[in-house]
Write a protein that holds these residues in place. Structure first.
Motif, PDB file in Angstrom:
ATOM      1  N   MET A   1     -22.663 -63.451  67.545  1.00 50.96           N
ATOM      2  CA  MET A   1     -21.694 -63.806  68.561  1.00 50.96           C
ATOM      3  C   MET A   1     -20.468 -64.440  67.892  1.00 50.96           C
ATOM      4  SD  MET A   1     -22.488 -65.997  71.908  1.00 50.96           S
ATOM      5  CE  MET A   1     -21.269 -67.059  72.565  1.00 50.96           C
ATOM      6  N   PRO A   2     -19.280 -63.928  68.168  1.00 46.03           N
ATOM      7  CA  PRO A   2     -18.077 -64.479  67.524  1.00 46.03           C
ATOM      8  C   PRO A   2     -17.761 -65.891  68.019  1.00 46.03           C
ATOM      9  CG  PRO A   2     -17.475 -62.802  69.125  1.00 46.03           C
ATOM     10  CD  PRO A   2     -18.961 -62.814  69.049  1.00 46.03           C
ATOM     11  N   ARG A   3     -17.125 -66.613  67.152  1.00 46.21           N
ATOM     12  CA  ARG A   3     -16.712 -67.974  67.473  1.00 46.21           C
ATOM     13  C   ARG A   3     -15.636 -67.939  68.549  1.00 46.21           C
ATOM     14  NH1 ARG A   3     -13.070 -71.229  63.646  1.00 46.21           N
ATOM     15  NH2 ARG A   3     -12.903 -73.170  64.765  1.00 46.21           N
ATOM     16  N   PRO A   4     -15.686 -68.840  69.540  1.00 46.37           N
ATOM     17  CA  PRO A   4     -14.641 -68.837  70.576  1.00 46.37           C
ATOM     18  C   PRO A   4     -13.276 -69.189  69.982  1.00 46.37           C
ATOM     19  CG  PRO A   4     -16.179 -70.660  70.923  1.00 46.37           C
ATOM     20  CD  PRO A   4     -16.693 -69.862  69.767  1.00 46.37           C
ATOM     21  N   ARG A   5     -12.263 -68.561  70.508  1.00 46.47           N
ATOM     22  CA  ARG A   5     -10.908 -68.784  70.027  1.00 46.47           C
ATOM     23  C   ARG A   5     -10.404 -70.154  70.466  1.00 46.47           C
ATOM     24  NH1 ARG A   5      -5.988 -64.521  70.390  1.00 46.47           N
ATOM     25  NH2 ARG A   5      -4.368 -65.936  69.743  1.00 46.47           N
ATOM     26  N   LYS A   6      -9.835 -70.891  69.523  1.00 40.92           N
ATOM     27  CA  LYS A   6      -9.307 -72.222  69.803  1.00 40.92           C
ATOM     28  C   LYS A   6      -7.905 -72.107  70.395  1.00 40.92           C
ATOM     29  CE  LYS A   6      -8.982 -76.703  67.632  1.00 40.92           C
ATOM     30  NZ  LYS A   6      -9.181 -77.463  66.391  1.00 40.92           N
ATOM     31  N   ARG A   7      -7.680 -72.794  71.503  1.00 39.16           N
ATOM     32  CA  ARG A   7      -6.368 -72.746  72.142  1.00 39.16           C
ATOM     33  C   ARG A   7      -5.379 -73.590  71.349  1.00 39.16           C
ATOM     34  NH1 ARG A   7      -7.037 -73.606  78.357  1.00 39.16           N
ATOM     35  NH2 ARG A   7      -5.406 -72.064  78.495  1.00 39.16           N
TER      36      ARG A   7
END
Length: 119
Positions: A1-7
């Motif tokens: 699972m890819p790491r969530p994108r940081k805003r």
């Protein structure tokens, strides 16, 4: 699972969002879209004169992220200028600083960089 994108943290929306050639009426030309965070990188590095590391701290991202966004943004601006394409600033994955509740500490708006008031 890819790491969530940081805003990315952005300290203000641009006042002007559409740019383009004045001497043409070629409405079928391509429009280039610059994201709000790419605009912020250009503003911080080119207008305010910050280094990429300082820019990364203000935007709350890694320096490598700033470097990639900066390269992408410069390429888009150059394409717009050289090829006479419209440039629109919109979209992206960002959060705005909340300056209504005092000082915006990451971008130091309203206070001195070392935490002292500007009084």
């Amino acid at each position: 699972m890819p790491r969530p994108r940081k805003r990315r943290r952005v300290c203000g929306m641009p006042d002007y969002k559409t740019f383009g050639p004045l001497n043409g009426t070629d409405d079928d030309k391509e429009t280039i879209f610059l994201t709000v965070e790419e605009y912020e990188v250009i503003r911080l590095i080119d207008l305010e004169g910050l280094e990429q590391e300082e820019c990364a701290q203000r935007m709350d991202v890694a320096r490598s992220t700033v470097q990639r966004m900066y390269v992408d943004a410069k390429k888009k601006v150059a394409d717009s200028l050289v090829n006479g394409k419209k440039l629109r600033i919109e979209g992206g994955d960002y959060i705005l600083c909340d300056m209504n509740y005092g000082n915006c500490s990451p971008c130091f708006r309203g206070r001195h960089r070392h935490g002292r008031n500007n009084d």
